[in-house]
Enzyme design. Structure first.
Site, mmCIF file in Angstrom:
data_model
loop_
_atom_site.group_PDB
_atom_site.id
_atom_site.type_symbol
_atom_site.label_atom_id
_atom_site.label_comp_id
_atom_site.label_asym_id
_atom_site.label_seq_id
_atom_site.Cartn_x
_atom_site.Cartn_y
_atom_site.Cartn_z
ATOM 1 N N GLU A 234 0.828 -1.220 0.000
ATOM 2 C CA GLU A 234 0.000 0.000 0.000
ATOM 3 C C GLU A 234 0.856 1.262 0.000
ATOM 4 O OE1 GLU A 234 -1.868 -0.522 3.793
ATOM 5 O OE2 GLU A 234 -3.365 -1.927 3.047
ATOM 6 N N TYR B 125 4.774 18.433 10.618
ATOM 7 C CA TYR B 125 5.766 17.368 10.805
ATOM 8 C C TYR B 125 7.199 17.887 10.777
ATOM 9 C CZ TYR B 125 1.741 14.747 8.852
ATOM 10 O OH TYR B 125 0.511 14.241 8.565
ATOM 11 N N CYS C 58 -1.777 34.172 9.708
ATOM 12 C CA CYS C 58 -1.458 34.883 10.942
ATOM 13 C C CYS C 58 -1.051 33.963 12.072
ATOM 14 C CB CYS C 58 -2.660 35.712 11.359
ATOM 15 S SG CYS C 58 -3.184 36.772 10.011
ATOM 16 N N TYR D 122 0.409 14.063 0.622
ATOM 17 C CA TYR D 122 0.029 14.734 1.866
ATOM 18 C C TYR D 122 0.156 16.257 1.709
ATOM 19 C CZ TYR D 122 0.565 9.883 3.154
ATOM 20 O OH TYR D 122 0.453 8.517 3.163
#
Ligand SMILES: *Cc1c(COP(=O)(O)O)cnc(C)c1O
Length: 421
Positions: free
Chosen positions: A275, A318, A346, A375
């Site tokens: 996958e 991340y 902001c 992503y």
């Protein structure tokens, strides 16, 4: 390797100048390369050559219908993690028997949807899910094919937010309890146990954790077979990392991963599923943005661009690194500038890079974020009322908008006003 290269002094996506796309759709935007997507799919497919196998693209990485169709036409199955993704896969023409359903929180409604529309298998993650799946299948007069996701307690040595194979993570059942849970599943008439599933994390840059996990799966296969279960399919998850920088050590190649799969599991005679998500889509996409201002601060220069954390959240979420390059090719030997590269949102988290050395760019010029295909668009939002940015797919010298930018009115009119106002 990807198909975003400088040619005649300008960055191209395959045979299309990136600046031409910018003119057509405005900035910021995502652009994907068909040739790169297909190349990466075929690398995996070829790596498993000789084994009965199916590459199920983890579509959460990038789930635009045009991307799914491109991969499905090449022979990919899909790994889905929600009813929405299941519907997207079906809408892109993927048959149910090429769709696997993963995820820790499948609802009864999502299970029904997949049983009605057809499913290759459910990758089941807990005992309560086993009960709901059994009851739902029985109520529909059908039998659900399942693997059970085992958690091998292996350290994937990746970012904590994307590590999934340690015992403290929410995923799968502890491998130490597998025999018990398989016995439970086998006793239920609404389920057909067909195999084992494992996925230990994302952006793995070393094969050793895969090796440890797959050795445990091989042992478990023998144990479960001895207990009388039919184990004919092994779903090995995704997770192979991609190079985000050009100077760091390159992660292992799909061909080496394939050799590892054959070495650890090839003798078992099982059908193999993998996958991959990131490795197929990651380097097949750029985010392109325009410099709004170059602002000089105390001891540092800020490159303020029109893309922001709502468009590409990976650096904020991340601490991810993206190579950021000018769309006009820098002259060889040109001096480097040092910038903090930030968006207009902001909060200070809206920072893509700190003290980044890159060729100097001026207001009005375009920059491209490399390795933004996975992503990226899928995790974007309209925070700060910034409309979702468009996605474009290139195929040789053609390009097409595969998700257009909503108008401001469309964005605003998604809200509704109660009668009392
Ligand atoms: C996220 C995920 C994948 C894909 O991971 P990549 O790192 O993108 O290859 C595969 N399987 C499952 C169950 C996942 O959650």
């Amino acid at each position: 390797m990807d198909h975003f290269l400088y040619r005649d002094g300008a960055l191209y996506a395959e045979d299309v100048p990136v600046s031409e796309i910018a003119k057509a759709v405005g900035t910021p935007f995502y652009v994907y390369s068909t040739a790169t997507l297909l190349r990466h799919f075929h690398l995996f497919d070829d790596a498993l050559d000789g084994l009965d196998h199916l590459v199920c693209y983890a579509m959460k990485a990038a789930s635009n219908q045009a991307i799914l169709k491109t991969l499905a036409q090449a022979g990919a199955g899909m790994d889905v993690v929600s009813g929405g993704e299941y519907r997207r896969a079906k809408a892109a023409g993927v048959p149910g028997d090429r769709i696997v359903f993963s995820g820790v929180g499948k609802t009864a409604a999502e299970i029904r949807l997949a049983l009605e529309g057809g499913i290759r298998q459910f990758n089941v993650e807990s005992e309560p899910e086993i009960e709901v799946l059994n009851a739902t299948a029985l109520a529909m007069g059908t039998v659900a094919p399942i693997t059970i996701r085992v958690n091998p307690d292996v350290d994937a040595k990746t970012h904590a937010k994307i590590a999934t194979g340690k015992s403290e993570n929410k995923f799968g059942i502890p491998i130490s309890r597998a025999r018990e849970v398989y016995a439970l599943a086998a006793s239920l008439p609404g389920l057909e146990v067909i195999g084992i599933d494992v996925h230990i994390g994302s952006q793995l840059t070393d094969l050793a954790p895969f090796e440890l996990a797959y050795q445990k799966v091989a042992e478990l296969t023998e144990v479960l077979r001895a207990d009388g279960h039919t184990i004919r399919r092994l779903d090995l998850g995704g997770g192979l990392g991609i190079p985000y920088t050009r100077d760091n050590q390159a992660p292992p190649l799909p061909v080496d991963y394939g050799a590892l799969v054959k070495r650890t599991l090839g003798h078992l005679g099982c059908e193999i599923e993998i996958e991959p998500g990131r490795l197929i889509a990651g380097n097949a996409g750029l985010m392109v943005s325009e410099v709004i201002y170059v602002k000089s601060g105390e001891g540092r220069d800020f490159l303020i661009i029109d893309g922001a954390m709502n468009d590409l959240i990976r650096p904020a979420m991340y601490e991810a690194y993206h190579d950021i390059i000018p769309v006009v090719e820098p002259v060889p030997g040109a001096e480097q500038a040092t910038y903090d590269i930030v968006g207009p949102v902001c909060e200070s988290g809206d920072t893509f890079a700190k003290q980044r050395n890159m060729p100097p760019v001026a207001a009005g010029e375009l920059v491209a974020f490399r390795s933004a295909g996975a992503y990226g668009a899928v995790m974007s939002s309209e925070y700060n009322s910034r409309p979702l940015i468009p996605e474009v797919l290139v195929n040789k010298d053609q390009f097409a908008v595969i998700r257009r930018r909503p108008t401001f009115d469309e964005m605003i009119n998604r809200d509704t006003i109660p009668e009392w106002l």
